[in-house]
Design a protein around this motif. Sequence first.
Motif, PDB file in Angstrom:
ATOM      1  N   LEU A 171      11.995 -73.009  30.015  1.00 12.99           N
ATOM      2  CA  LEU A 171      11.478 -73.740  31.161  1.00 12.99           C
ATOM      3  C   LEU A 171      12.609 -74.309  32.006  1.00 12.99           C
ATOM      4  O   LEU A 171      12.601 -74.182  33.239  1.00 12.99           O
ATOM      5  N   PHE A 172      13.583 -74.923  31.369  1.00 16.21           N
ATOM      6  CA  PHE A 172      14.645 -75.592  32.112  1.00 16.21           C
ATOM      7  C   PHE A 172      15.531 -74.578  32.839  1.00 16.21           C
ATOM      8  O   PHE A 172      15.998 -74.843  33.958  1.00 16.21           O
ATOM      9  N   ALA A 173      15.782 -73.413  32.240  1.00 20.11           N
ATOM     10  CA  ALA A 173      16.601 -72.391  32.901  1.00 20.11           C
ATOM     11  C   ALA A 173      15.952 -71.942  34.207  1.00 20.11           C
ATOM     12  O   ALA A 173      16.613 -71.851  35.251  1.00 20.11           O
ATOM     13  N   TYR A 208       6.929 -81.298  33.674  1.00 22.20           N
ATOM     14  CA  TYR A 208       6.472 -79.918  33.493  1.00 22.20           C
ATOM     15  C   TYR A 208       6.367 -79.564  32.008  1.00 22.20           C
ATOM     16  O   TYR A 208       5.439 -78.867  31.585  1.00 22.20           O
ATOM     17  N   TRP A 209       7.323 -80.009  31.243  1.00 23.48           N
ATOM     18  CA  TRP A 209       7.314 -79.727  29.808  1.00 23.48           C
ATOM     19  C   TRP A 209       6.101 -80.348  29.147  1.00 23.48           C
ATOM     20  O   TRP A 209       5.422 -79.713  28.326  1.00 23.48           O
ATOM     21  N   ILE A 264      13.539 -85.864  35.030  1.00 21.14           N
ATOM     22  CA  ILE A 264      12.171 -86.394  35.053  1.00 21.14           C
ATOM     23  C   ILE A 264      11.189 -85.283  35.420  1.00 21.14           C
ATOM     24  O   ILE A 264      10.122 -85.137  34.798  1.00 21.14           O
ATOM     25  N   GLN A 265      11.529 -84.465  36.430  1.00 24.27           N
ATOM     26  CA  GLN A 265      10.658 -83.358  36.808  1.00 24.27           C
ATOM     27  C   GLN A 265      10.480 -82.381  35.656  1.00 24.27           C
ATOM     28  O   GLN A 265       9.367 -81.901  35.387  1.00 24.27           O
ATOM     29  N   MET A 267       2.825 -78.374  30.834  1.00 23.61           N
ATOM     30  CA  MET A 267       2.701 -76.959  30.495  1.00 23.61           C
ATOM     31  C   MET A 267       2.881 -76.707  29.006  1.00 23.61           C
ATOM     32  O   MET A 267       2.223 -75.828  28.440  1.00 23.61           O
ATOM     33  N   GLY A 268       3.741 -77.461  28.362  1.00 26.86           N
ATOM     34  CA  GLY A 268       4.007 -77.219  26.952  1.00 26.86           C
ATOM     35  C   GLY A 268       2.977 -77.815  26.024  1.00 26.86           C
ATOM     36  O   GLY A 268       2.448 -77.133  25.144  1.00 26.86           O
ATOM     37  N   PHE A 269       2.674 -79.098  26.212  1.00 28.23           N
ATOM     38  CA  PHE A 269       1.792 -79.791  25.277  1.00 28.23           C
ATOM     39  C   PHE A 269       0.326 -79.731  25.691  1.00 28.23           C
ATOM     40  O   PHE A 269      -0.549 -79.523  24.846  1.00 28.23           O
TER      41      PHE A 269
END
Length: 286
Positions: free
Chosen positions: A82-84, A61-62, A56-57, A65-67
């Motif tokens: 991002l996930f790494a 963030y995705w 969920i976190q 920060m991404g969209f």
Amino acid sequence: MTTVDLSEYDVPGRGRGILDVLRWRFLLRLLVRKGTATRYRNSALGWTWSYVKPLIQFLVYWLVMGFIFGMDRGLENFPAYLFAGFVAVNYFNEAFGNATTSIVDNRALVKKIYLPRELFPVAAIIGAFVHFLPQLAILVLVVLLYGWVPSLMGIIAILLGIAILAAASLGLGLFFAGLNVRFRDAQNFVDILRMLATWASPVLYTWVLIRDNLPEWVLYVYMVNPITIAVELFHYGFWRPTVGDWHGFPPHFELYALGAIGICIAFLLVGQAVFRRFERSFAQDL
């Protein structure tokens, strides 16, 4: 008068610090098992939360920060990137936070019996690693979808990143665990540091933004941050094999990595010294 040989006995409260953890391995295992067993006690989902919460976190963030901010433009496979970084910082934050409160959380044992107090922060670091593994498993699944193929150098980079995170969180955890018994404000300060950890390392953005928008000396300080080095090592191990055009490590990355390792060693030495200074009065302060 009968003379008693006391050479085989230890003086209570004056052990060998972290080295004593090796002598008390059985108790360390019990503390780790206790921490993992009670984490989700009386929870309907149990260990499922170890997967749900980070997912969920990450999605938040995705999305932001991404969209919304468009950080994914020009950065191939941004979700894997991002996930790494997110998984690496999550491990540090949980290990650091748990180590800081480990003495206070185990006050009943600390007040009643003698045992190396370092056992509690070390057990907290190991317990955080156990809960880090489900997130690592999800990360592996994500990067596999992007065509990740493991390599020897990539695995070494990941292991080195984990070791740096564990050393930094243990050193800082010892320092603030000792302070937190006497001054409970320390825990609030740690919460601020944990919040800043995500933004002070290349998780939501790349190091290139630091180079292009801030003075050069800021990049030097930024790159010797152990969390920055660990995140970049995670990117190298997990994200880099999935992209065709990689921006590469910053110049002199090897020197930055050595500097970060030196800082971790300093954290451990100073943290141990401060911890031993305050442990003399743990029972009274608790």
